[in-house]
Write an enzyme that holds these catalytic residues in place. Structure first.
Site, mmCIF file in Angstrom:
data_model
loop_
_atom_site.group_PDB
_atom_site.id
_atom_site.type_symbol
_atom_site.label_atom_id
_atom_site.label_comp_id
_atom_site.label_asym_id
_atom_site.label_seq_id
_atom_site.Cartn_x
_atom_site.Cartn_y
_atom_site.Cartn_z
ATOM 1 N N SER A 195 0.819 -1.207 0.000
ATOM 2 C CA SER A 195 0.000 0.000 0.000
ATOM 3 C C SER A 195 0.854 1.259 0.000
ATOM 4 O O SER A 195 1.583 1.532 0.957
ATOM 5 C CB SER A 195 -0.921 0.012 1.226
ATOM 6 O OG SER A 195 -1.600 1.242 1.325
ATOM 7 N N ARG A 279 -2.944 -14.011 -20.426
ATOM 8 C CA ARG A 279 -1.848 -13.062 -20.230
ATOM 9 C C ARG A 279 -0.519 -13.476 -20.855
ATOM 10 O O ARG A 279 0.471 -12.762 -20.687
ATOM 11 C CB ARG A 279 -1.633 -12.851 -18.723
ATOM 12 C CG ARG A 279 -2.860 -12.334 -17.981
ATOM 13 C CD ARG A 279 -3.339 -10.997 -18.516
ATOM 14 N NE ARG A 279 -4.448 -10.457 -17.725
ATOM 15 C CZ ARG A 279 -5.043 -9.297 -17.978
ATOM 16 N NH1 ARG A 279 -4.642 -8.552 -19.000
ATOM 17 N NH2 ARG A 279 -6.044 -8.879 -17.226
#
Length: 308
Positions: A195, A279
């Protein structure tokens, strides 16, 4: 500034650890507070986050149980439409795989359902602190419903179709934030991510510097790479300047997609196969493809069914 290479790490060592240890190890990635892990820090850490409603951490460990019950009881369980659980009919009963969060929420929502109560009773017996306020020790359980925990080696031995659905694997990626933005679009996965809101990169444990991931697009030493490098140096300088008067969550607004982030992706092999197929083709984002090709190779080496 620091320039790092993208990388990945399979978290199978955590599969052998206790649930509390696994949840803490994953949860601390958000705050980059791994240095605070001690022998007895796991349970208080997880209980504190659960009390705050940070349920994403509780998604980072799954349990598989086998429920032996009547066909009628199995039908009642299916009728509950349990959220976030993998449910299959198995050996005349049910095979359930779900995260700590999914079992907790099921126990809150359907406490009187026979199969639910029996499953929660087993889990609460093993980890009572995770089910406080959800299951009361000694509560009556239908003796006709038998529940047992399925060991990881048993899950690994399931037929391919069930293995793909019930075997979960966590992979920690070190990538740029453009790649992490794409990863979190895979809805059935669980994620925990470093974060920028809480991490202050001016602190000593980060070396007082911002880390960026080497771009796959530019050859080191080229004019394009020099332009990119100068832009990252400028972004870092602006970020550190803002930290003199602002919080990390305010200063992060000047940081670019090239910033390094750590993100854990946790999901079933079935979902990993979908991610890899999406992906790794040549038309995928080159930064994503660069890291996912290596992960695909490791998955195929571990599970033959993933090689197709």
């Amino acid at each position: 500034m620091i320039v790092v290479e993208p990388s990945f790490e399979f978290q199978d060592k955590l599969d052998a650890a206790g649930i509390a240890v696994r949840l803490e190890a994953c949860g601390r990635i958000c705050y980059k507070s791994e240095d605070k892990i001690t022998e007895d820090s796991a349970v208080p850490f997880v209980k504190r986050l659960a009390s705050y409603g940070h349920n994403s951490v509780l998604e980072m460990a799954v349990v598989t149980v086998q429920v032996d019950c009547t066909e009628q009881e199995a039908g009642r369980f299916f009728a509950l439409q349990p959220k976030f659980l993998v449910v299959d009919q198995y050996q005349g009963g049910l095979l359930l795989t779900g995260s700590v969060r999914s079992f907790r929420e099921l126990g809150k929502r359907c406490p009187d359902a026979g199969a639910v109560r029996a499953a929660i009773a087993l889990l609460a017996e093993r980890h009572p602190w995770l089910y406080e306020g959800i299951y009361e020790a000694g509560a009556a359980v239908d003796p006709a419903i038998r529940v047992r925990k399925v060991r990881l080696d048993e899950v690994e031995s399931l037929p391919d179709e069930l293995l793909m659905r019930h075997r979960y694997m966590g992979v920690k990626f070190i990538v740029n934030r453009a790649v992490s933005h794409e990863l979190v679009r895979h809805r059935t996965c669980s994620f925990l991510q470093e974060s920028q809101r809480y991490c202050n990169y001016n602190r000593e444990k980060f070396g007082g510097q911002v880390s960026f991931v080497r771009p796959v697009f530019f050859r080191e030493g080229s004019e394009e790479y020099r332009i990119w490098l100068a832009a990252m140096q400028e972004a870092e300088a602006r970020y550190l300047k803002l930290l003199e008067t602002s919080s990390p969550q305010a200063a992060r607004t000047v940081l670019p997609n090239s910033c390094k982030t750590e993100i854990i992706v946790y999901c079933s092999l079935e979902e990993w196969r979908h991610i890899i197929r999406l992906r790794t083709p040549k038309n995928a984002d080159p930064s994503m493809r660069e890291i996912m090709l290596g992960a695909a190779e490791e998955f195929a080496g571990r599970y033959a069914v993933m090689g197709g």
